[in-house]
Design a protein around this motif. Sequence first.
Motif, PDB file in Angstrom:
ATOM      1  N   LEU A 124      65.781   4.517 131.296  1.00  0.00           N
ATOM      2  CA  LEU A 124      64.900   5.515 130.477  1.00  0.00           C
ATOM      3  C   LEU A 124      64.040   4.484 129.585  1.00  0.00           C
ATOM      4  O   LEU A 124      62.965   4.611 129.241  1.00  0.00           O
ATOM      5  N   LEU A 125      64.689   3.417 129.295  1.00  0.00           N
ATOM      6  CA  LEU A 125      63.841   2.442 128.268  1.00  0.00           C
ATOM      7  C   LEU A 125      64.459   1.040 128.444  1.00  0.00           C
ATOM      8  O   LEU A 125      65.560   0.820 128.890  1.00  0.00           O
TER       9      LEU A 125
ATOM     10  N   ARG B 213      66.783  15.762 118.958  1.00  0.00           N
ATOM     11  CA  ARG B 213      67.888  14.534 119.382  1.00  0.00           C
ATOM     12  C   ARG B 213      68.711  14.757 120.934  1.00  0.00           C
ATOM     13  O   ARG B 213      69.903  14.886 120.496  1.00  0.00           O
ATOM     14  N   GLN B 214      68.007  15.232 121.713  1.00  0.00           N
ATOM     15  CA  GLN B 214      68.609  15.600 122.738  1.00  0.00           C
ATOM     16  C   GLN B 214      68.088  14.964 123.918  1.00  0.00           C
ATOM     17  O   GLN B 214      66.688  14.696 123.998  1.00  0.00           O
ATOM     18  N   LEU B 215      68.681  14.646 125.052  1.00  0.00           N
ATOM     19  CA  LEU B 215      68.377  14.164 126.166  1.00  0.00           C
ATOM     20  C   LEU B 215      67.949  15.540 127.176  1.00  0.00           C
ATOM     21  O   LEU B 215      69.263  16.039 127.417  1.00  0.00           O
ATOM     22  N   MET B 216      66.977  15.970 127.678  1.00  0.00           N
ATOM     23  CA  MET B 216      66.611  16.914 128.592  1.00  0.00           C
ATOM     24  C   MET B 216      66.466  16.481 129.901  1.00  0.00           C
ATOM     25  O   MET B 216      65.792  15.474 130.299  1.00  0.00           O
ATOM     26  N   VAL B 217      67.248  16.987 130.778  1.00  0.00           N
ATOM     27  CA  VAL B 217      67.290  16.588 132.208  1.00  0.00           C
ATOM     28  C   VAL B 217      66.875  17.798 133.096  1.00  0.00           C
ATOM     29  O   VAL B 217      67.578  18.857 133.106  1.00  0.00           O
TER      30      VAL B 217
ATOM     31  N   GLY C 249      67.362   2.039 125.033  1.00  0.00           N
ATOM     32  CA  GLY C 249      68.685   1.628 125.444  1.00  0.00           C
ATOM     33  C   GLY C 249      69.589   2.736 126.222  1.00  0.00           C
ATOM     34  O   GLY C 249      70.633   2.570 126.576  1.00  0.00           O
ATOM     35  N   LEU C 250      68.984   4.043 126.296  1.00  0.00           N
ATOM     36  CA  LEU C 250      69.440   4.977 127.113  1.00  0.00           C
ATOM     37  C   LEU C 250      69.350   4.610 128.673  1.00  0.00           C
ATOM     38  O   LEU C 250      68.513   4.238 129.191  1.00  0.00           O
ATOM     39  N   SER C 251      70.307   4.887 129.264  1.00  0.00           N
ATOM     40  CA  SER C 251      70.371   4.743 130.807  1.00  0.00           C
ATOM     41  C   SER C 251      70.781   6.013 131.682  1.00  0.00           C
ATOM     42  O   SER C 251      71.838   6.684 130.914  1.00  0.00           O
ATOM     43  N   LEU C 252      70.309   6.595 132.557  1.00  0.00           N
ATOM     44  CA  LEU C 252      70.617   7.606 133.110  1.00  0.00           C
ATOM     45  C   LEU C 252      70.701   7.533 134.799  1.00  0.00           C
ATOM     46  O   LEU C 252      69.671   6.827 135.304  1.00  0.00           O
ATOM     47  N   GLU C 253      71.779   7.942 135.297  1.00  0.00           N
ATOM     48  CA  GLU C 253      71.758   7.930 136.749  1.00  0.00           C
ATOM     49  C   GLU C 253      72.344   9.166 137.164  1.00  0.00           C
ATOM     50  O   GLU C 253      73.396   9.954 136.727  1.00  0.00           O
TER      51      GLU C 253
ATOM     52  N   GLY D 204      74.792   5.163 126.508  1.00  0.00           N
ATOM     53  CA  GLY D 204      74.032   4.876 125.269  1.00  0.00           C
ATOM     54  C   GLY D 204      73.799   3.645 124.520  1.00  0.00           C
ATOM     55  O   GLY D 204      74.733   2.718 125.108  1.00  0.00           O
ATOM     56  N   PRO D 205      72.962   3.409 123.904  1.00  0.00           N
ATOM     57  CA  PRO D 205      72.949   1.944 123.346  1.00  0.00           C
ATOM     58  C   PRO D 205      73.997   1.606 122.614  1.00  0.00           C
ATOM     59  O   PRO D 205      74.302   2.227 121.906  1.00  0.00           O
TER      60      PRO D 205
END
Length: 290
Positions: A6-7, A277-281, A234-238, A248-249
């Motif tokens: 994500l970043l 303040r949500q991650l939408m997938v 700092g977020l990562s998503l797999e 999360g960071p």
Amino acid sequence: MADLKLLVPELNEAEAMGAETARFQELLLQASKELQQAQTSRPESTQIQPQPGFCVKTNSSEGKVFINICHSPSIPPPADMTEDQLLQMLEEDQAGFRIPMSLGEPHAELDAKGQGCTAYDVAVNSDFYRRMQNSDFLRELVITIAREGLEDKYSLQLSPEWRLLKNRPFMGSISQQNIRSRQRPPIQELGNVFTADSLRPAESPEKPHLNLWLEAPDLLLAEIDLPKLDGALGLSLEIGENRLVMGGPQQLYHLDAYIPLRINSAESKAAFHRKRRQLMVAMPLLSAPS
């Protein structure tokens, strides 16, 4: 497993805007525009007439309460999974799995003895209702979720004891209901907000709340609540075929969720909604193997 970074970890915006990151932000913006177009093409709400199903009797501090479990094809179905898969998800504390319901307004009625009571109409998807008729487990699950939903919406305290009425499919009359046609607010593209004060290291990562729902037969959506974050740095998503892993960071959050559906990880997209303040997938689903 597809890895959606994500970043990048750098704080400098200029350094963070590499070609790969810029391309991913472009994909997120495209997904956001597609969702906005889908929203503006629909009315805010649709009026439905639920069909009767069965009636549950319980009590509150104010007297007798009847819950009419109804159904309508206009209510979206929950994610399609076997009872074993659902049990596994519940045992793994995947409280985010939900059964879409429409909770109607309370209406005053008279019971068989002519005494005053209150009735509520709760509608679920018609196909799911037919499946529920042959499953005590699903029926009890729906009743439990319906009771909790009514308690939350109307500040009730219902008795944990309830009884299914055998010869009465509903109490009173079933009114029309308005259900929301437009989906949740548009997802913002990735922002560059970063607040160091909000990113304090924790002793162990927190498991965030995950909410899943089937937006369409071939599209699964997820919301991951991240109240400690102001942005997505700092977020990562797999995302794998049946798994979602988010980090999360500074190890603030960690989520490793089993999803009993076949996900098209290559076409999945994600974005951080700063206001919520949500991650939408968004996860397109693969067709079942023939």
